[in-house]
Design a protein around this motif. Structure first.
Motif, PDB file in Angstrom:
ATOM      1  N   VAL B  79     -19.474 -71.935 -32.738  1.00 39.65           N
ATOM      2  CA  VAL B  79     -20.673 -71.186 -32.383  1.00 39.65           C
ATOM      3  C   VAL B  79     -20.458 -69.696 -32.616  1.00 39.65           C
ATOM      4  N   CYS B  80     -21.456 -69.045 -33.185  1.00 40.74           N
ATOM      5  CA  CYS B  80     -21.419 -67.592 -33.281  1.00 40.74           C
ATOM      6  C   CYS B  80     -22.737 -67.072 -32.740  1.00 40.74           C
ATOM      7  N   PHE B  81     -22.656 -66.244 -31.703  1.00 43.61           N
ATOM      8  CA  PHE B  81     -23.856 -65.742 -31.041  1.00 43.61           C
ATOM      9  C   PHE B  81     -23.900 -64.226 -31.170  1.00 43.61           C
ATOM     10  N   ILE B  82     -24.857 -63.739 -31.948  1.00 46.40           N
ATOM     11  CA  ILE B  82     -24.997 -62.292 -32.143  1.00 46.40           C
ATOM     12  C   ILE B  82     -26.219 -61.826 -31.377  1.00 46.40           C
ATOM     13  N   LYS B  83     -25.988 -60.940 -30.435  1.00 44.13           N
ATOM     14  CA  LYS B  83     -27.141 -60.440 -29.674  1.00 44.13           C
ATOM     15  C   LYS B  83     -27.239 -58.935 -29.806  1.00 44.13           C
ATOM     16  N   GLU B  84     -28.447 -58.472 -29.569  1.00 37.01           N
ATOM     17  CA  GLU B  84     -28.738 -57.061 -29.731  1.00 37.01           C
ATOM     18  C   GLU B  84     -27.905 -56.218 -28.755  1.00 37.01           C
ATOM     19  N   SER B  85     -27.701 -56.741 -27.560  1.00 36.85           N
ATOM     20  CA  SER B  85     -27.053 -55.937 -26.523  1.00 36.85           C
ATOM     21  C   SER B  85     -25.530 -56.059 -26.546  1.00 36.85           C
ATOM     22  N   LEU B  86     -24.978 -56.612 -27.607  1.00 40.41           N
ATOM     23  CA  LEU B  86     -23.538 -56.854 -27.658  1.00 40.41           C
ATOM     24  C   LEU B  86     -22.739 -55.558 -27.499  1.00 40.41           C
ATOM     25  N   LYS B  87     -21.759 -55.580 -26.597  1.00 40.08           N
ATOM     26  CA  LYS B  87     -20.922 -54.403 -26.369  1.00 40.08           C
ATOM     27  C   LYS B  87     -19.544 -54.621 -26.978  1.00 40.08           C
ATOM     28  N   TYR B  88     -19.088 -53.630 -27.705  1.00 42.43           N
ATOM     29  CA  TYR B  88     -17.749 -53.695 -28.287  1.00 42.43           C
ATOM     30  C   TYR B  88     -16.833 -52.782 -27.469  1.00 42.43           C
ATOM     31  N   PRO B  89     -15.505 -53.053 -27.489  1.00 42.81           N
ATOM     32  CA  PRO B  89     -14.602 -52.142 -26.790  1.00 42.81           C
ATOM     33  C   PRO B  89     -14.778 -50.722 -27.332  1.00 42.81           C
ATOM     34  N   ASP B  90     -14.695 -49.742 -26.429  1.00 44.98           N
ATOM     35  CA  ASP B  90     -15.018 -48.359 -26.783  1.00 44.98           C
ATOM     36  C   ASP B  90     -14.296 -47.825 -28.018  1.00 44.98           C
ATOM     37  N   ASN B  91     -13.036 -48.182 -28.160  1.00 49.44           N
ATOM     38  CA  ASN B  91     -12.269 -47.568 -29.249  1.00 49.44           C
ATOM     39  C   ASN B  91     -12.271 -48.383 -30.534  1.00 49.44           C
ATOM     40  N   TYR B  92     -13.055 -49.442 -30.569  1.00 56.18           N
ATOM     41  CA  TYR B  92     -13.069 -50.287 -31.766  1.00 56.18           C
ATOM     42  C   TYR B  92     -13.752 -49.609 -32.945  1.00 56.18           C
ATOM     43  N   MET B  93     -13.131 -49.782 -34.124  1.00 56.72           N
ATOM     44  CA  MET B  93     -13.763 -49.346 -35.357  1.00 56.72           C
ATOM     45  C   MET B  93     -14.437 -50.566 -35.992  1.00 56.72           C
ATOM     46  N   VAL B  94     -15.286 -50.306 -36.999  1.00 52.64           N
ATOM     47  CA  VAL B  94     -15.976 -51.397 -37.673  1.00 52.64           C
ATOM     48  C   VAL B  94     -14.975 -52.423 -38.197  1.00 52.64           C
ATOM     49  N   LYS B  95     -13.888 -51.928 -38.803  1.00 51.81           N
ATOM     50  CA  LYS B  95     -12.936 -52.867 -39.393  1.00 51.81           C
ATOM     51  C   LYS B  95     -12.195 -53.694 -38.329  1.00 51.81           C
ATOM     52  N   ASP B  96     -12.054 -53.131 -37.138  1.00 53.71           N
ATOM     53  CA  ASP B  96     -11.429 -53.909 -36.057  1.00 53.71           C
ATOM     54  C   ASP B  96     -12.271 -55.138 -35.741  1.00 53.71           C
ATOM     55  N   VAL B  97     -13.588 -54.916 -35.663  1.00 58.05           N
ATOM     56  CA  VAL B  97     -14.493 -56.032 -35.359  1.00 58.05           C
ATOM     57  C   VAL B  97     -14.394 -57.096 -36.456  1.00 58.05           C
ATOM     58  N   LEU B  98     -14.401 -56.650 -37.706  1.00 57.12           N
ATOM     59  CA  LEU B  98     -14.412 -57.608 -38.813  1.00 57.12           C
ATOM     60  C   LEU B  98     -13.080 -58.355 -38.920  1.00 57.12           C
ATOM     61  N   GLU B  99     -11.973 -57.623 -38.761  1.00 61.15           N
ATOM     62  CA  GLU B  99     -10.672 -58.281 -38.886  1.00 61.15           C
ATOM     63  C   GLU B  99     -10.437 -59.261 -37.737  1.00 61.15           C
ATOM     64  N   LEU B 100     -10.914 -58.889 -36.558  1.00 64.46           N
ATOM     65  CA  LEU B 100     -10.777 -59.811 -35.432  1.00 64.46           C
ATOM     66  C   LEU B 100     -11.636 -61.054 -35.642  1.00 64.46           C
ATOM     67  N   SER B 101     -12.847 -60.843 -36.147  1.00 68.12           N
ATOM     68  CA  SER B 101     -13.733 -61.981 -36.413  1.00 68.12           C
ATOM     69  C   SER B 101     -13.083 -62.956 -37.379  1.00 68.12           C
ATOM     70  N   ALA B 102     -12.330 -62.404 -38.335  1.00 67.26           N
ATOM     71  CA  ALA B 102     -11.658 -63.255 -39.311  1.00 67.26           C
ATOM     72  C   ALA B 102     -10.706 -64.227 -38.623  1.00 67.26           C
ATOM     73  N   SER B 103     -10.050 -63.792 -37.535  1.00 70.11           N
ATOM     74  CA  SER B 103      -9.146 -64.739 -36.867  1.00 70.11           C
ATOM     75  C   SER B 103      -9.853 -65.587 -35.821  1.00 70.11           C
ATOM     76  N   LEU B 104     -11.035 -65.160 -35.381  1.00 66.21           N
ATOM     77  CA  LEU B 104     -11.719 -65.937 -34.336  1.00 66.21           C
ATOM     78  C   LEU B 104     -12.601 -67.050 -34.887  1.00 66.21           C
ATOM     79  N   PHE B 105     -13.204 -66.815 -36.055  1.00 61.60           N
ATOM     80  CA  PHE B 105     -14.134 -67.817 -36.589  1.00 61.60           C
ATOM     81  C   PHE B 105     -13.488 -68.576 -37.742  1.00 61.60           C
ATOM     82  N   PRO B 106     -13.325 -69.883 -37.581  1.00 56.51           N
ATOM     83  CA  PRO B 106     -12.573 -70.678 -38.561  1.00 56.51           C
ATOM     84  C   PRO B 106     -13.172 -70.644 -39.978  1.00 56.51           C
ATOM     85  N   ASN B 107     -14.489 -70.492 -40.089  1.00 50.87           N
ATOM     86  CA  ASN B 107     -15.102 -70.526 -41.431  1.00 50.87           C
ATOM     87  C   ASN B 107     -15.290 -69.144 -42.035  1.00 50.87           C
ATOM     88  N   TRP B 108     -14.676 -68.136 -41.443  1.00 50.68           N
ATOM     89  CA  TRP B 108     -14.894 -66.749 -41.885  1.00 50.68           C
ATOM     90  C   TRP B 108     -14.616 -66.581 -43.376  1.00 50.68           C
TER      91      TRP B 108
END
Lengths: 226, 299
Positions: B79-108
Motif C-alpha cells: 500500500v502507498c498512501f499519499i495525502k496532502e497533509s503528509l509531514k516529513y521530518p524537518d531536516n529531510y531533503m527531497v532526495k532523502d524522501v526518494l531514497e528512503l522510498s526506494a527501500s520501503l516500497f518493494p516495486n519502486w
C-alpha cells in the motif's frame, strides 16, 4: 530485520538531529570550558558533560513527532518503528559513550587539555574501571533517551491532557514518597546508601526503570494514530 | 472472479458523539481507478486512514488484500498512501524522501522516479520544509507513482500545483497505469479534471456512502432539462429531481434518471432542451440537495 534496518535508515537520514546538533552542543560547552580553564589557571571540574545527557532526553521527546507520522504514512509497522528507534538509540548511546571515553583518555593524557580542565573525567561518574565507566555512561544516556521517548509516547497517544495527567500523577507519587520517607525516618539510610554506592551500581538501578519506559512507549505506540 | 483489494463492511468511526464515518460498506476491485469523492469533512480521509491502519475503526470489518491491515507487513508493503497533509521530518531533503522510498516500497522504480523528478523540476537537495506548496505536493505524487504499490491512494495530492503540473500528473498516472495496472484511489475536489480517468465512483456525504457506481453508468444517469417553467414542471412531475434553478419565467431542472427515448421525444415536443450533467455538477447537486432537505426539515 530489513524492516527494522529501514527504520534506522529513516532516522539517520536526519543527520542534524542525530549527529550535528549533539556534537555542536557538547563541543560548544567544551570550548567555553577550555577558554575558562585557560583564563583561570586553576583546576576546573565542570558539569558541561551533562549537556549530552540532557540532549538525549530532548532527542527522545522530539523523535516521535518528527518521524512517527511520516513512518506510518510510509507503510512502516508500529512495532518495527519502535524496535528500530530504540535500537538506533542503543547504537547512538554506545557510540557517544565510546567517543566520550576516547576524549576522557585524551584529557587524562594532556593534563586536562593543557589547562587542568576536567570535562570528560569527573569524580564519582568515571571512578570505576573502563568497562564500568562505559556501562555507567551508556546506561545513563539510554535511560535519558527512553524517558524522553516515554514522554513523547504519552503525548502521541493522549496529547497535552495525557501529559498533564501523567505529570500530575508523577508529582503526587513523588510527594507521597517524600512524605513517607520523612515520616519513617528513611532519609539517613538513603543518604548513607547513596554515599556508599558507586556510579556504576547506581546506573544498574536505572536499568529496570529504563525497561519500564521502553515497555510503556511500546504499548502506547502500538495504539497511536496519525 | 478475483478477490477484492479492499473489503469494507459496516465500517464506523466515531469521535465521542461525532460520527465521522457511519456504517460504510464497499469494496475495491483490483486494477481499477476509483474516485472517492465528497465534500470537506465527509469522511474520505478518515476512511483511507483506516484502510492503511493509521486510524482504528470504532466498529465494522476491514480487509485489505484479504487480511487485517493493522501491523500487517504483507498488507502494508503493498500500500502507498499519499495525502496532502503528509509531514516529513524537518531536516529531510527531497532526495532523502526518494531514497528512503526506494527501500520501503518493494516495486519502486528508480529510473521512473528520476524521470519524474525532471518532469516536475524538483531540486533534489532542497529541504522539504523549504519547498513551495506545489513542489511539496510533487514529491508526494512522485512517491505515489514510482512506488507502483498494488494499492495506491492519492488523497488530494495536487494542493498548490498549477494546471500544467496537474495535467502532467494525470497524464503520467494514466500512462503508468496502463503499463502497470494497479488499484488506484483518487480523492479530490477537482472532479471534472479527473472524471475521464475514473472507472468507478464512490461518493461519501456526511460519513455515509451516497453513490457507489460505475463511472460510465453514473455519467449517463442524470440530465438537465430547460425551458419555460410550466413545461418543465409538467415534464419533471413524478421524476427524481435533484436541482431546480428558476430564471425569470424559465426553469432548469436536474433529473437523476436515465434519459429514456420516450422522455427525450416528449421533451422535444414540449420544446424543452436536454443536456448532460457533468459528474462534478451531479455530485455538487447531490451533496447540496442533502443539505437543503436537512435545512428544510428544521423547525
Amino acid at each position: 530485520m530489513n524492516r527494522i534496518a529501514n527504520v534506522i535508515k529513516l532516522l539517520n537520514r536526519d543527520k542534524h538531529t542525530w549527529m550535528t546538533v549533539p556534537a555542536g552542543i557538547l563541543g560548544s560547552s567544551f570550548i567555553v570550558n577550555v577558554i575558562i580553564g585557560f583564563g583561570s589557571g586553576i583546576a576546573i571540574y565542570t558539569g558541561g558533560l551533562s549537556s549530552i545527557f540532557i540532549y538525549m532526553l530532548v532527542l527522545g521527546i522530539i523523535v516521535l513527532p518528527q518521524t512517527f507520522p511520516f513512518a506510518i504514512s510510509f507503510s512502516i509497522r508500529r512495532t518495527d518503528y519502535f524496535i528500530g528507534t530504540v535500537l538506533n538509540a542503543i547504537l547512538s548511546s554506545a557510540l557517544v559513550t565510546l567517543i566520550l571515553m576516547i576524549l576522557a583518555a585524551i584529557e587524562d593524557a594532556t593534563n586536562g587539555w593543557g589547562v587542568q580542565l576536567h570535562f570528560f573525567n569527573l569524580p564519582f561518574l568515571t571512578d570505576g574501571n573502563l568497562a564500568q565507566e562505559f556501562l555507567t555512561e551508556f546506561i545513563l544516556l539510554l535511560t535519558m533517551f527512553l524517558l524522553g521517548f516515554a514522554i513523547g509516547s504519552v503525548f502521541r497517544k493522549f496529547r497535552a491532557i495525557g501529559l498533564f495527567v501523567t505529570s500530575l500523577a508523577a508529582m503526587i507519587v513523588t510527594t507521597l514518597l517524600v512524605v513517607l520517607a520523612t515520616l519513617n525516618n528513611w532519609w539517613e539510610p538513603i543518604w548513607n546508601w547513596l554515599q556508599e554506592i558507586t556510579a556504576f551500581e547506581l546506573s544498574l538501578w536505572l536499568l529496570p526503570i529504563a525497561l519500564c519506559f521502553a515497555i510503556l512507549s511500546f504499548l502506547l505506540i502500538r495504539r497511536s494514530t496519525v | 472472479m478475483t478477490s477484492s483489494v479492499v473489503e469494507v463492511k459496516n465500517l464506523t468511526k466515531s469521535y465521542g458523539k461525532v460520527t465521522a464515518v457511519n456504517d460504510v460498506t464497499f469494496s475495491l476491485e483490483p486494477n481499477k481507478i476509483y474516485g472517492l469523492l465528497g465534500r470537506n469533512g465527509a469522511g474520505k480521509t478518515t476512511i483511507m486512514h483506516m484502510i492503511t491502519a493509521q486510524l482504528f475503526a470504532t466498529s465494522g470489518e476491514l480487509k485489505v488484500f484479504g487480511e487485517e491491515p493493522y501491523e500487517n507487513e504483507r498488507v502494508l508493503s503493498q500500500v502507498c498512501f499519499i495525502k496532502e497533509s503528509l509531514k516529513y521530518p524537518d531536516n529531510y531533503m527531497v532526495k532523502d524522501v526518494l531514497e528512503l522510498s526506494a527501500s520501503l516500497f518493494p516495486n519502486w522504480d528508480k529510473e521512473y522516479a528520476d524521470s519524474l523528478v525532471l518532469d516536475f523540476q524538483l531540486p533534489l537537495k532542497r529541504r522539504m520544509k523549504k519547498l513551495s506548496r506545489g513542489m511539496h505536493s510533487s514529491v508526494g505524487i512522485i512517491v505515489g507513482l514510482a512506488s507502483r504499490a498494488p494499492l495506491t491512494i492519492f488523497d488530494e495530492p495536487y494542493l498548490g500545483l498549477d494546471a500544467v503540473a496537474r495535467a502532467m500528473f494525470y497524464d503520467r498516472l494514466i500512462e503508468d497505469y496502463s503499463e502497470y495496472p494497479r488499484t488506484i484511489v483518487l480523492s479530490t475536489h477537482l472532479i471534472d479534471e479527473v472524471s475521464r480517468m475514473l472507472e468507478h465512483i464512490i461518493v461519501i456525504d456526511g460519513g455515509k456512502i451516497l453513490i457507489n457506481e460505475d463511472a460510465e453508468e453514473l455519467r449517463g444517469s442524470a440530465y438537465s432539462i430547460a425551458g419555460t417553467a410550466s413545461a418543465v414542471e409538467s415534464f419533471i412531475a413524478g421524476k427524481k429531481v435533484i436541482s431546480r434553478e428558476p430564471f425569470g419565467g424559465l426553469l432548469t431542472a436536474g433529473v437523476f434518471e436515465r434519459l429514456t427515448e420516450t422522455d427525450r421525444k416528449r421533451a422535444e415536443s414540449l420544446g424543452l432542451q436536454t443536456a448532460a450533467i457533468s459528474l462534478q455538477q451531479l455530485i455538487v447537486q447531490l451533496t447540496n440537495k442533502k443539505l437543503e432537505t436537512k435545512g428544510g426539515s428544521r423547525p
